[in-house]
Design an enzyme around this catalytic site. Sequence first.
Site, PDB file in Angstrom:
ATOM      1  N   TYR A 141       0.916  -1.408  -0.067  1.00 59.41           N
ATOM      2  CA  TYR A 141       0.142   0.002  -0.198  1.00 59.41           C
ATOM      3  C   TYR A 141       0.750   1.308   0.208  1.00 59.41           C
ATOM      4  O   TYR A 141       0.261   2.408  -0.067  1.00 59.41           O
ATOM      5  CB  TYR A 141      -0.912  -0.003   1.139  1.00 59.41           C
ATOM      6  CG  TYR A 141      -1.909  -0.887   0.872  1.00 59.41           C
ATOM      7  CD1 TYR A 141      -3.149  -0.561   0.052  1.00 59.41           C
ATOM      8  CD2 TYR A 141      -1.957  -2.353   1.572  1.00 59.41           C
ATOM      9  CE1 TYR A 141      -4.033  -1.786  -0.375  1.00 59.41           C
ATOM     10  CE2 TYR A 141      -3.062  -3.370   1.329  1.00 59.41           C
ATOM     11  CZ  TYR A 141      -4.163  -2.997   0.413  1.00 59.41           C
ATOM     12  OH  TYR A 141      -4.907  -3.854   0.066  1.00 59.41           O
ATOM     13  N   PHE A 433     -10.242  -4.297  11.117  1.00 64.74           N
ATOM     14  CA  PHE A 433     -11.258  -4.080  10.235  1.00 64.74           C
ATOM     15  C   PHE A 433     -10.791  -4.334   8.910  1.00 64.74           C
ATOM     16  O   PHE A 433      -9.951  -4.538   8.588  1.00 64.74           O
ATOM     17  CB  PHE A 433     -11.649  -2.416  10.603  1.00 64.74           C
ATOM     18  CG  PHE A 433     -10.554  -1.689  10.119  1.00 64.74           C
ATOM     19  CD1 PHE A 433     -10.590  -1.071   8.790  1.00 64.74           C
ATOM     20  CD2 PHE A 433      -9.695  -0.958  11.062  1.00 64.74           C
ATOM     21  CE1 PHE A 433      -9.605  -0.177   8.386  1.00 64.74           C
ATOM     22  CE2 PHE A 433      -8.864   0.036  10.603  1.00 64.74           C
ATOM     23  CZ  PHE A 433      -8.757   0.437   9.101  1.00 64.74           C
TER      24      PHE A 433
END
Length: 433
Positions: A141, A433
């Site tokens: 990322y 999450f």
Amino acid sequence: MNTDATMIDLTPADLPRIKELEDTVWFEVLPGGTPADLADDLDFRHARAMERPGPPLPGEDASGPTPLVGIYGAFDMQVTVPGPVGGLRVLPMDGLTWVGVHPDARRRGVLTRMMRDHLHRIHDRGECAVAGLHASEPAIYGRFGYGSASLDVKLTLGRGTTLTAPEELGARADAVRTHMVTLPTAEGTAALHAAHLACADGALGTVTRPDAQATTWFRDMPKARGSKEPRRLMLAQVDDEVTGYALFRRESRWEDGVSQGEVSVAELAARDHASLLALARRLLDLDLTTKVTFWNRSVDDPLLWWAGGPRAAGMKASDALWLRLVDVPRALAERGYAGPLDVVLEVTDEFCPWNAGRWRVRADASGAATVEATQDGPDVVAPVAALGAAYLGGRTLVSQVPTLGVREVTPGALGKLSRAMRADTEPVGAIGF
């Protein structure tokens, strides 16, 4: 994969092919799970996918729906960041999740296209200035402008470990009441979410769950849970006020007739140190257990040092929250600074071109900031990923000169900006999450 692949909004009607893709990507098949079980795990306002173009392939059901080759979702979350001098501030954050690319579609631009779609949609909505994620693979990322902003510190302690705290703090902890609740129930889930939100503004780096998912986040799946017990919630109270909570689960183990049970504490948070100490002491004294693992701690966590330091606490660390500034001027203006500041920051950002350019960052003596576009010469040049990494005040900009290519133009300016973005404490590890 050709350029005709279609990006679509997902709906509950897509659950069967969502499950097919997710099971293929992650190969973590939930025992007894059905497509309907995934409905509560997605916010369909932000769930998008890429359909594979072309006719069915050999071996596929020609009458079935078009297969998905890429998927992502997101949650409307919040993150606690440095505020004005000595304070903290809670900001909205887009939490990216469910990112997956079919094995047959790797290295064909699917992820890049989905990440561009995701970040541009955040910017167009204007609901938040920062985006966050947990990276399944840390090499991915950074190229999309995310920076590793916090660590997940795991502590492993034996049952009965002595937590040594100042005498006055220990006395206050003795006055804290604790009790256990079994999850999930409507009452228990509501109490958990209320405590979760109440503790967030006191711990740098905290990420909070969205209200919309609060009642479904911790569904119990007995078949998948196996021999583990249901999740438990431990609440701390001072007078009639809930001042902290722990979310945990025990797993029974026996060896030669001797109990070897383990406790895994997924979340532990409190509004004051006395409540934190009271909860930790209780968790370290549960019957029939020998080991307690605490997740999502920080490198300067009181629990770590009450237990005697990194070696005594079996400390291990990995990357936790990765942050991405989607709106640079807004994001830099919404956080606070450690003192007065006046620098021109040149930002490079190929993925979100509206961020690229020069921004004058001014902070007054209170740490409140304004950020405006300018044509003045830069004092500091930084890629947007470096700002994400430094945003929580843990990693410094100075430390990113050799790693992410931060560059000083005006002598002394980088140190000033780096110190102004630094926080008084290290950020905690973010919830998953």
